[in-house]
Design a protein around this motif. Structure first.
Motif, PDB file in Angstrom:
ATOM      1  N   SER A  50       0.815  -1.208   0.000  1.00 40.30           N
ATOM      2  CA  SER A  50       0.000   0.000   0.000  1.00 40.30           C
ATOM      3  C   SER A  50       0.856   1.269   0.000  1.00 40.30           C
ATOM      4  CB  SER A  50      -0.978  -0.003   1.170  1.00 40.30           C
ATOM      5  OG  SER A  50      -0.302  -0.329   2.358  1.00 40.30           O
ATOM      6  N   CYS A  51       2.155   1.167   0.213  1.00 45.78           N
ATOM      7  CA  CYS A  51       3.038   2.326   0.050  1.00 45.78           C
ATOM      8  C   CYS A  51       4.344   1.827  -0.570  1.00 45.78           C
ATOM      9  CB  CYS A  51       3.276   3.024   1.393  1.00 45.78           C
ATOM     10  SG  CYS A  51       4.537   2.222   2.405  1.00 45.78           S
ATOM     11  N   GLN A  52       5.207   2.769  -0.931  1.00 47.36           N
ATOM     12  CA  GLN A  52       6.433   2.378  -1.628  1.00 47.36           C
ATOM     13  C   GLN A  52       7.297   1.443  -0.775  1.00 47.36           C
ATOM     14  OE1 GLN A  52       6.499   3.175  -4.863  1.00 47.36           O
ATOM     15  NE2 GLN A  52       8.178   1.680  -4.923  1.00 47.36           N
ATOM     16  N   GLU A  53       7.407   1.792   0.520  1.00 46.09           N
ATOM     17  CA  GLU A  53       8.246   0.990   1.411  1.00 46.09           C
ATOM     18  C   GLU A  53       7.676  -0.428   1.535  1.00 46.09           C
ATOM     19  OE1 GLU A  53       9.130   2.978   5.069  1.00 46.09           O
ATOM     20  OE2 GLU A  53      10.992   1.832   5.267  1.00 46.09           O
ATOM     21  N   CYS A  54       6.362  -0.521   1.682  1.00 47.78           N
ATOM     22  CA  CYS A  54       5.715  -1.835   1.765  1.00 47.78           C
ATOM     23  C   CYS A  54       5.869  -2.597   0.449  1.00 47.78           C
ATOM     24  CB  CYS A  54       4.238  -1.673   2.107  1.00 47.78           C
ATOM     25  SG  CYS A  54       3.941  -1.251   3.824  1.00 47.78           S
ATOM     26  N   LYS A  55       5.766  -1.861  -0.653  1.00 49.25           N
ATOM     27  CA  LYS A  55       5.914  -2.514  -1.969  1.00 49.25           C
ATOM     28  C   LYS A  55       7.267  -3.180  -2.088  1.00 49.25           C
ATOM     29  CE  LYS A  55       2.880  -0.058  -5.006  1.00 49.25           C
ATOM     30  NZ  LYS A  55       2.716   1.334  -5.346  1.00 49.25           N
ATOM     31  N   ILE A  67       4.480  -5.384   7.174  1.00 50.54           N
ATOM     32  CA  ILE A  67       4.183  -4.077   6.579  1.00 50.54           C
ATOM     33  C   ILE A  67       5.122  -3.046   7.179  1.00 50.54           C
ATOM     34  CG2 ILE A  67       1.727  -4.558   6.137  1.00 50.54           C
ATOM     35  CD1 ILE A  67       1.091  -2.953   8.713  1.00 50.54           C
ATOM     36  N   CYS A  68       5.144  -1.842   6.604  1.00 46.53           N
ATOM     37  CA  CYS A  68       6.042  -0.825   7.153  1.00 46.53           C
ATOM     38  C   CYS A  68       5.405  -0.185   8.383  1.00 46.53           C
ATOM     39  CB  CYS A  68       6.442   0.192   6.098  1.00 46.53           C
ATOM     40  SG  CYS A  68       5.262   1.519   5.896  1.00 46.53           S
ATOM     41  N   ILE A  69       6.239   0.379   9.209  1.00 47.91           N
ATOM     42  CA  ILE A  69       5.793   0.962  10.473  1.00 47.91           C
ATOM     43  C   ILE A  69       4.802   2.120  10.236  1.00 47.91           C
ATOM     44  CG2 ILE A  69       7.876   2.454  10.606  1.00 47.91           C
ATOM     45  CD1 ILE A  69       6.203   0.883  13.657  1.00 47.91           C
ATOM     46  N   HIS A  70       4.965   2.855   9.135  1.00 44.81           N
ATOM     47  CA  HIS A  70       4.075   3.999   8.879  1.00 44.81           C
ATOM     48  C   HIS A  70       2.664   3.524   8.523  1.00 44.81           C
ATOM     49  CE1 HIS A  70       7.752   6.227   9.143  1.00 44.81           C
ATOM     50  NE2 HIS A  70       8.273   5.450   8.212  1.00 44.81           N
ATOM     51  N   CYS A  71       2.579   2.488   7.711  1.00 46.88           N
ATOM     52  CA  CYS A  71       1.262   1.922   7.386  1.00 46.88           C
ATOM     53  C   CYS A  71       0.650   1.296   8.638  1.00 46.88           C
ATOM     54  CB  CYS A  71       1.373   0.882   6.278  1.00 46.88           C
ATOM     55  SG  CYS A  71       1.731   1.610   4.671  1.00 46.88           S
ATOM     56  N   PHE A  72       1.498   0.722   9.496  1.00 40.64           N
ATOM     57  CA  PHE A  72       0.998   0.091  10.729  1.00 40.64           C
ATOM     58  C   PHE A  72       0.341   1.124  11.636  1.00 40.64           C
ATOM     59  CE2 PHE A  72       1.416  -1.233  15.169  1.00 40.64           C
ATOM     60  CZ  PHE A  72       0.869  -2.508  15.132  1.00 40.64           C
TER      61      PHE A  72
HETATM   62 ZN   LIG Z   1       3.820   0.977   4.094  1.00 38.56          ZN
END
Ligand SMILES: [Zn+2]
Length: 189
Positions: A50-55, A67-72
């Motif tokens: 859902s975001c670049q880092e997660c991708k 998942i990344c900490i920001h999406c979390f």
């Molecule tokens: Zn993310």
């Protein structure tokens, strides 16, 4: 204990934050490198990709995802779940923020979370550990949360009422003795 900033997190921390305007807390294990491993459960919408880092670094395997900490945290405050708290602290703190059991060393916590992610399962606790908090507590301690186990015992008691009767007898006896003493106390005054 308490609230932490993302930059203060350490790999192996059990973190939680409010989702859906505080309707429930979502829990996960911070595994370092800005990533969190969690049991998606109610929070199925927060998925990798859902975001670049997660991708780039996200992984999903059934219910378990990285998942990344920001999406979390989705912009909400992060709390760090406390371990090895006293019985008194456990009773007075908000539910779902601490555990009496001691935590494993951080590298073991991270290894447990990665193992569960890679194997897409929840080991032998599958039957009664089914939420994101249990997942994180299991990674931290090797035990599923006790309230879930209590739920399991209650179900057993329902199926086999005699177990419940046997378990309740000593309690009932203790209560009767207590009542008897207090009644006698009233008689004296
Ligand atoms: Zn993310």
């Amino acid at each position: 204990m308490g609230k932490k900033l993302v930059c203060e997190l350490e790999a192996g921390d059990h973190i939680y934050c409010k989702r859906r305007g505080g309707l429930y807390d979502h829990h996960g294990i911070y595994v370092g490198d800005n990533m969190v491993i969690h049991l998606a459960g109610k929070a199925k919408k927060i998925q990798p990709y859902s975001c670049q880092e997660c991708k780039n670094k996200g992984v999903i395997n059934g219910e378990i995802a990285k998942i990344c900490i920001h999406c979390f945290h989705g912009g909400k405050n992060l709390g760090v779940y406390a371990y090895g708290v006293s019985y008194f602290q456990h009773k007075t703190r908000k539910n779902g923020t601490c555990c009496i059991r001691a935590a494993r060393p951080p590298h073991e916590v991270v290894a447990a979370a990665i193992h569960l992610l890679e194997h897409g399962g929840f080991g032998r606790y599958n039957l009664f550990a089914n939420n994101c908090e249990d997942f994180a507590v299991y990674c931290k301690t090797g035990f599923a949360e006790s309230k879930q186990i209590m739920g399991h015992i209650k179900r057993l008691t329902f199926m086999f009422p005699i177990v419940g009767v046997i378990a309740t007898l000593p309690l009932a006896a203790a209560y009767t003795v207590h009542k008897g003493i207090s009644q006698r106390g009233h008689g004296l005054t």
